[in-house]
Design a protein around this motif. Structure first.
Motif, short mmCIF file in Angstrom:
data_model
loop_
_atom_site.label_atom_id
_atom_site.label_comp_id
_atom_site.label_asym_id
_atom_site.label_seq_id
_atom_site.Cartn_x
_atom_site.Cartn_y
_atom_site.Cartn_z
N TYR A 275 0.87 -1.24 0.07
CA TYR A 275 0.07 0.03 0.01
C TYR A 275 0.97 1.24 0.03
O TYR A 275 0.46 2.16 -0.58
N GLY A 276 1.92 1.40 0.92
CA GLY A 276 2.69 2.32 0.69
C GLY A 276 3.71 2.46 -0.54
O GLY A 276 3.76 3.71 -0.71
N PHE A 278 2.60 1.94 -3.28
CA PHE A 278 1.56 2.53 -4.32
C PHE A 278 1.30 3.90 -4.19
O PHE A 278 1.19 4.93 -4.89
N ASN A 279 1.20 4.23 -2.86
CA ASN A 279 0.48 5.56 -2.22
C ASN A 279 1.39 6.75 -1.84
O ASN A 279 1.18 7.82 -1.77
N HIS A 280 2.47 6.15 -1.42
CA HIS A 280 3.47 7.07 -0.79
C HIS A 280 4.97 6.89 -1.29
O HIS A 280 5.91 7.22 -0.62
N ASP A 281 5.18 6.08 -2.32
CA ASP A 281 6.43 6.19 -3.06
C ASP A 281 7.34 5.30 -1.94
O ASP A 281 8.60 5.81 -1.97
N TRP A 282 6.82 4.54 -1.09
CA TRP A 282 7.89 3.79 -0.39
C TRP A 282 8.87 2.98 -1.20
O TRP A 282 8.55 2.52 -2.21
#
Length: 470
Positions: A275-276, A278-282
């Motif tokens: 999830y990170g 996809f959504n937070h460029d982890w």
């Protein structure tokens, strides 16, 4: 007796992966003395850095000396520090999880439910990872799933290569096709001014071809090892130097409630990372952090004391030191090429002559160039940013559609990633899986050739049908 001993000592012995990779670093250093230094201008448009076509110019050369050659190794270690420490952290945390018996018991339960049909299990797991990768899940995430493949192979009494191949090659089959890949495909199509995810149908058929070949190839090798473990490329140690290589039947394989909670915790943390991503460029640093957090929570659930936690973590990290250090050594190749400023020169002299070739020959030569260039620049987005702006005017001149150009870049970027030692992800995967790079190449090279043939056919079809935006 003495003659026999002499003969034995003269037999060819395959060099260690460290020797092979250092030889590549040395060749790169020698190349800086013969290839002129040069550079393209870069421009940033919509937060995407691209090469400016026609901007190549020669610059002052900076050939590598003996000190540069050897200092490139620690520099490579520093530049790869995030991946190296990710390998250590995954090795340590996975050792802790394995000590609880949760992974082995969970895999054994899965085997029981499928009546031990290992070929079905391999096909299912590879297919699932292939589908996930085709949707553009970050490539770094595959490293986290390698322990599952290893546990599956160990429970099925196969070898580490089967475990890694089931997850990694299944994953890369989807990654290469990139049906809904917002990163490499998205960047390539953006630079080529194509609608995002356009041309999907051909990529779907490409994925089906790649995943089918991969599953069949992996299953044939698994069958060979199952029937005769001596035919394993791993030799007498089917799982290398990985810890906890005990017989499955010696363990209590009835999964407990606590073990189910441990597996659920593992899954929740991995889903959190996805999830990170996809959504937070982890990226890799966040994945390392996720594993450390996961390890602490699992230690609490399993009632592992702090001192025992540290002891097990160190033991797990020790088991994969070899693979971790190989990553840094491989990075030294890129350090030499960048400091010698010859990477852009290689691109300039390789792509220039293609403008005068025919449509079919030009497309295949572009494909071969991308395959080889990927050994130097394994980052898909990096390759797209460097190559795609230069490919667009070439494919336009040749009469090749830009969609075909994007396909060529995707295929050229993906295939050789499964063997190139300069790929940090591959070397991390092999380190976590306990597989020597030389043994892996011996196993995977025939599959690579099959993949490359499929890619060549796909490009030919794309040209024949005038592969367009939709």
């Amino acid at each position: 007796m003495e003659k026999g001993a002499v003969k034995k000592s003269r037999r060819f012995v395959m060099p260690d992966a460290f020797i092979i990779i250092f030889s590549i670093v040395t060749l790169a250093a020698i190349a800086t003395h013969f290839i002129p230094a040069g550079s393209y201008e870069r421009e940033t448009v919509d937060e995407i850095t691209k090469v400016v076509p026609g901007s190549y110019e020669k610059i002052a050369s900076n050939p590598a000396n003996l000190l540069d050659l050897f200092s490139a190794i620690p520099k490579g270690m520093v530049e790869s520090a995030n991946i190296i420490f990710l390998i250590f952290i995954i090795g340590g945390i996975v050792y802790i999880i394995e000590s609880t018996g949760a992974i082995t018991s969970g895999i054994h339960t899965l085997i029981q439910k499928t009546s031990g049909r290992y070929m079905l299990l391999i096909a299912t797991v590879s297919g699932i990872f292939g589908i996930l990768a085709s949707m553009g899940i970050a490539a770094n995430a595959v490293i986290a799933f390698i322990p599952i493949g290893i546990a599956l192979a160990r429970s099925l009494k196969l070898d580490a290569i089967v475990g890694v191949a089931t997850v990694y090659l299944g994953y890369y089959s989807g990654m290469i096709a990139g049906i809904f890949d917002p990163t490499i495909l998205g960047l390539a199509q953006t630079i080529a001014e194509l609608p995002l995810f356009s041309g999907m149908l051909l990529r779907v058929f490409l994925f089906l071809a790649l995943i089918t070949i991969t599953i069949i190839y992996t299953n044939l090798y698994a069958k060979k090892v199952k029937n005769n473990p001596e035919k394993s490329f791993m030799g007498s140690k089917l799982f290398g130097n990985l810890p906890n290589d005990t017989k499955v039947e010696d363990r209590n394989l009835i999964i407990t409630g606590r073990q189910k909670l441990i597996l659920l915790t593992f899954l929740l943390f991995i889903v959190t990372f996805i999830y990170g991503a996809f959504n937070h460029d982890w990226g890799i640093s966040e994945l390392s952090g996720i594993f450390l957090m996961m390890g602490v929570v699992i230690a609490f659930i399993a009632r592992i004391s702090p001192n025992e936690f540290i002891s097990q973590f160190i033991a797990g990290a020790k088991s994969i030191v070899y693979g971790a250090l190989v990553v840094g050594l491989a990075r030294a190749v890129i350090v030499i090429l960048n400091e010698g400023a010859i990477l852009d020169t290689i691109v300039y002299y390789a792509l220039g002559p293609l403008e005068s070739t025919s449509i079919y020959v030009g497309a295949q030569l572009l494909y071969v160039f991308n395959l080889l260039f990927n050994i130097l620049v394994t980052s898909g987005t990096g390759q797209a940013a460097i190559i795609m702006p230069l490919m667009v005017p070439i494919v336009d001149l040749l009469g090749i559609t830009r969609q075909t150009g994007a396909l060529i870049l995707m295929l050229g970027d993906g295939f050789t990633n499964i063997i190139t030692p300069t790929s940090g992800v591959l070397m991390a995967v092999l380190a976590v899986g306990g597989i020597n790079w030389v043994k892996w190449v011996r196993f995977v090279f025939p599959l690579l050739l099959m993949w490359m043939i499929v890619g060549s056919i796909a490009i030919t079809i794309a040209i024949f049908i005038g592969y367009g935006p939709f």
